[in-house]
Design an enzyme around this catalytic site. Structure first.
Site, mmCIF file in Angstrom:
data_model
loop_
_atom_site.group_PDB
_atom_site.id
_atom_site.type_symbol
_atom_site.label_atom_id
_atom_site.label_comp_id
_atom_site.label_asym_id
_atom_site.label_seq_id
_atom_site.Cartn_x
_atom_site.Cartn_y
_atom_site.Cartn_z
ATOM 1 C CG HIS A 1 30.962 26.084 6.313
ATOM 2 N ND1 HIS A 1 30.523 25.685 5.071
ATOM 3 C CD2 HIS A 1 29.910 26.723 6.883
ATOM 4 C CE1 HIS A 1 29.255 26.061 4.908
ATOM 5 N NE2 HIS A 1 28.867 26.687 5.996
ATOM 6 C CE LYS B 1 36.958 23.128 4.088
ATOM 7 N NZ LYS B 1 35.755 23.947 4.258
ATOM 8 C CE1 TYR C 1 35.320 21.410 0.461
ATOM 9 C CE2 TYR C 1 34.017 22.151 -1.414
ATOM 10 C CZ TYR C 1 34.097 21.682 -0.112
ATOM 11 O OH TYR C 1 32.949 21.480 0.603
ATOM 12 C CG ASP D 1 26.166 28.721 5.762
ATOM 13 O OD1 ASP D 1 26.663 28.044 6.684
ATOM 14 O OD2 ASP D 1 26.414 28.508 4.563
#
Length: 186
Positions: free
Chosen positions: A62, A72, A132, A169
């Site tokens: 992603h 991230k 995260y 996905d």
């Protein structure tokens, strides 16, 4: 904190110091000043936490497009994952290259992934929790994805008999089928 350079110069593996005793351990996992001192200048505005119950769960690859592109800082709070970053910055000398590392509750490693990279992971243990930080807010209208098993990327995912994926996905395009919104800046 130990900083480990990866083969993708902008992606960094971090090993926070742990102080342990008979009760367990303490670790400082984020300190803005310490991160600036090692060259990570992203300002994080959102924390995310996901749980994947089954081994072989894949989330990714992603990214968010500008103006909501995200850096991230990824860690595993419980269990273990194989965490992957793929350079999708046009004209980058490492375009289409990837790095992957095992992040686990036991090893305490974290992966810093700047904007311009697609990110994904596969769970290695049941009940894995991923925590995260993101440098921009979730903006669904800017979401993008790349197929996790794109043969042109050749990611060395751990073997999983029946990978568990979301419908989104499973239907993601290959890198060659998207026009990346990111350009490499020297």
């Amino acid at each position: 904190m130990r900083v480990i350079q990866t083969k993708l110069p902008d992606v960094v593996l971090l090993e926070p110091r742990r102080f342990g005793d008979h009760r367990g351990f303490f670790a400082e996992i984020y300190n803005a000043r310490a991160f600036r001192d090692v060259g990570i200048r992203s300002e994080f505005v959102q924390d995310n936490h996901s749980l994947s119950e089954k081994v072989g769960t894949v989330r990714g690859l992603h990214f968010q497009k500008p103006p909501a592109a995200q850096a991230k800082l990824v860690r595993c709070g419980r269990g273990a994952i194989f965490d992957v970053a793929v350079d999708i910055r046009l004209d980058s000398p490492t375009y289409g290259k990837w790095v992957g590392y095992e992040l686990s509750a036991d090893n305490g490693l974290q992966l810093f992934i700047p904007a311009g990279f697609a990110h994904g992971f596969m769970t290695l243990k049941p009940g894995s929790e991923i925590v995260y930080k993101c440098s921009d807010y979730y903006a669904p209208e800017t979401e993008g994805s790349v197929r996790w098993d794109d043969p042109d990327l050749g990611i060395g995912w751990p073997k999983a008999e029946n990978p568990v994926l979301s419908e989104k996905d499973a239907e993601a395009p290959s890198l060659s089928q998207i026009k990346s919104p990111f350009c490499w800046e020297k």
